[in-house]
Design a protein around this motif. Structure first.
Motif, mmCIF file in Angstrom:
data_model
loop_
_atom_site.group_PDB
_atom_site.id
_atom_site.type_symbol
_atom_site.label_atom_id
_atom_site.label_comp_id
_atom_site.label_asym_id
_atom_site.label_seq_id
_atom_site.Cartn_x
_atom_site.Cartn_y
_atom_site.Cartn_z
ATOM 1 N N LEU A 1 -8.394 2.244 3.550
ATOM 2 C CA LEU A 1 -7.733 2.576 2.284
ATOM 3 C C LEU A 1 -8.192 1.268 0.897
ATOM 4 C CD1 LEU A 1 -5.562 4.325 3.649
ATOM 5 C CD2 LEU A 1 -6.467 5.673 2.852
ATOM 6 N N ASP A 2 -8.726 0.914 0.660
ATOM 7 C CA ASP A 2 -8.936 -0.279 -0.257
ATOM 8 C C ASP A 2 -9.059 -0.531 -1.688
ATOM 9 O OD1 ASP A 2 -11.351 0.337 -0.819
ATOM 10 O OD2 ASP A 2 -12.925 -0.968 0.518
ATOM 11 N N TYR B 1 -3.627 7.239 -2.770
ATOM 12 C CA TYR B 1 -3.087 6.186 -2.879
ATOM 13 C C TYR B 1 -3.544 5.050 -3.404
ATOM 14 C CZ TYR B 1 -7.318 4.367 -1.211
ATOM 15 O OH TYR B 1 -9.174 3.843 -0.793
ATOM 16 N N ASP C 1 -6.921 6.339 -6.004
ATOM 17 C CA ASP C 1 -8.103 6.814 -5.108
ATOM 18 C C ASP C 1 -7.443 8.137 -4.588
ATOM 19 O OD1 ASP C 1 -10.443 7.157 -4.709
ATOM 20 O OD2 ASP C 1 -10.424 6.071 -3.127
ATOM 21 N N ALA D 1 -7.442 5.394 7.364
ATOM 22 C CA ALA D 1 -7.851 6.756 7.949
ATOM 23 C C ALA D 1 -8.750 7.095 8.665
ATOM 24 C CB ALA D 1 -7.457 7.998 6.164
ATOM 25 N N ILE E 1 1.322 -1.289 0.254
ATOM 26 C CA ILE E 1 0.243 -0.229 -0.459
ATOM 27 C C ILE E 1 0.835 1.139 0.352
ATOM 28 C CG2 ILE E 1 -0.523 -0.002 2.483
ATOM 29 C CD1 ILE E 1 -3.040 1.275 1.822
ATOM 30 N N LEU F 1 1.180 5.983 -0.630
ATOM 31 C CA LEU F 1 0.368 7.051 -0.674
ATOM 32 C C LEU F 1 1.547 8.102 -0.797
ATOM 33 C CD1 LEU F 1 0.235 8.364 2.336
ATOM 34 C CD2 LEU F 1 -0.768 6.744 3.548
ATOM 35 N N ILE G 1 -3.300 7.658 10.103
ATOM 36 C CA ILE G 1 -3.707 7.089 8.595
ATOM 37 C C ILE G 1 -2.874 5.365 10.059
ATOM 38 C CG2 ILE G 1 -3.379 6.096 6.872
ATOM 39 C CD1 ILE G 1 -2.813 9.335 5.953
ATOM 40 N N ASN H 1 -3.423 0.877 -3.242
ATOM 41 C CA ASN H 1 -3.729 -0.615 -2.658
ATOM 42 C C ASN H 1 -3.571 -1.570 -3.868
ATOM 43 O OD1 ASN H 1 -4.395 -3.063 -0.726
ATOM 44 N ND2 ASN H 1 -5.208 -2.015 0.361
#
Length: 378
Positions: A288-289, A269, A306, A279, A256, A258, A316, A271
């Motif tokens: 955060l998927d 970010y 995203d 977050a 992941i 960001l 986060i 993932n």
């Protein structure tokens, strides 16, 4: 080459001594009881030194402490557990001989002693000991090299950042000497911070080496590109350079990544098959998927980037699946206690967060690497 002969019969001691000296074995120690053997080996001393013997020839039937008990007692000592023992006995009871071998003896010779047989068994046993000594020396060298590799691997991990705009730090608990988790962060502009957490398939030497390979170009990639989608695409390309068509196992990793902009108050970010980070945006939890599959499976992948915006503050946390698994819950249920604890904890303290999630958890409980990264804006 030191050989100890233990026998309560003086005649037997003299016979064996003459056979061995004639065969060229000069460093001999003659003892008449198991107690004398214990003393010679330093078993009655608190200061354990080097083992002063390469082989023990011991009578099976002795007063006070017989050979079987002496064998068990000697080999129970950690520093003596590889010491070769050969029983020299007149007893032909197969059950007693089985007991002697179960106690840890490597071989036995029957009395009356056949000189050729005795010397052949000694040579065979000493060859085995020599091979074990070489193996132990090799293992020690490997352990030293692993310790150095561990030190190198730890030196790659980023140091905490605590400045006027953001706090970034982590908790990292590898399950073995070398791990497959890696985190890094960089300030790529006055108000922009790039953070990545990746989890390589497996752990140990091979996963660690692949981690180091990925780390070698990580900083340049992030500093030059920075855009999450482009960075993930580059890392996927680098991972595919390691793959071979004839290899049964292809390595891959989840990650992941960001980019936090504290001036624009945005989080961009991607993932890549990683456990969803969390977050806390103005008090609300956002998963955060969004992103893509794990990196290394395919040469070309579709990547979704995203964006999250915040007004006042963002906190986060990113973590590897080892943290969720150590909670004893499924991945999809692991977010509940994590989000709950994050909402309760106001300060930037990843160590406290992990301890609150897993009260009483110890290093011996780890089956996988456990890592958590925390980022807090100010």
């Amino acid at each position: 080459m030191n050989i100890v002969i233990v026998d309560d019969n003086q005649t037997n001691l003299v016979i064996i001594e003459k056979i061995l000296r004639k065969a060229g074995y000069d460093n001999l120690v003659l003892l008449s009881s198991a107690k004398e053997l214990y003393h010679f080996l330093g078993m009655d001393s608190k200061e354990a030194g080097e083992v002063p013997v390469d082989l023990i020839l011991m009578d099976l039937m002795m007063p006070e402490i017989d050979g079987v008990e002496a064998c068990r007692t000697v080999l129970k000592q950690e520093r003596l557990r590889d010491l070769p023992i050969i029983f020299v006995t007149a007893m032909g009871d197969s059950y007693k001989m089985a007991e002697a071998l179960d106690a840890g003896a490597l071989d036995y010779v029957m009395k009356p002693i056949n000189k050729v047989e005795l010397l052949a068994r000694i040579r065979s046993t000493l060859r085995l000991k020599h091979e074990k000594d070489l193996r132990k020396e090799r293992d020690k060298r490997i352990q030293n090299e692993l310790a150095l590799a561990k030190q190198v691997q730890r030196s790659m991990l980023s140091s905490p950042i605590h400045d006027q705009a953001v706090d970034i730090s982590a908790v990292y608990e590898p399950s073995s000497e070398l791990a497959g988790d890696l985190y890094a962060w960089y300030q790529i502009a006055p108000n922009r911070y790039a953070v990545i957490l990746l989890d390589m398939m497996g752990h140990g030497i091979s996963s660690s080496l692949v981690c180091m390979y990925m780390y070698a170009g990580l900083k340049d990639t992030i500093m030059e590109v920075s855009d999450p989608k482009a960075v993930m695409d580059e890392l996927n390309w680098r991972m595919n350079q390691l793959q071979m068509s004839d290899r049964l196992i292809n390595y891959y990793f989840t990650a992941i990544y960001l980019v936090l902009d504290t001036e624009k108050q945005t989080i961009h970010y991607v993932n890549a098959g990683h456990p969803a980070g969390v977050a806390m945006v103005d008090g609300q939890a956002v998963m955060l998927d969004k992103g893509c599959c794990a990196l290394g499976f395919f040469e070309r992948i579709d990547i979704v980037q995203d964006e999250i915006s915040y007004d006042r503050q963002a906190r986060i946390i990113l973590f590897t699946d080892g943290l969720v698994e150590s909670l004893g819950v499924e991945h999809e249920n692991g977010m509940v206690p994590i989000v709950s604890r994050l909402q309760e904890q106001a300060e930037h303290d990843p160590v406290s967060l992990v301890q609150n999630l897993q009260p009483g958890a110890g290093r011996d409980d780890l089956k996988d690497d456990r890592c958590l990264v925390m980022i807090s804006t100010k």
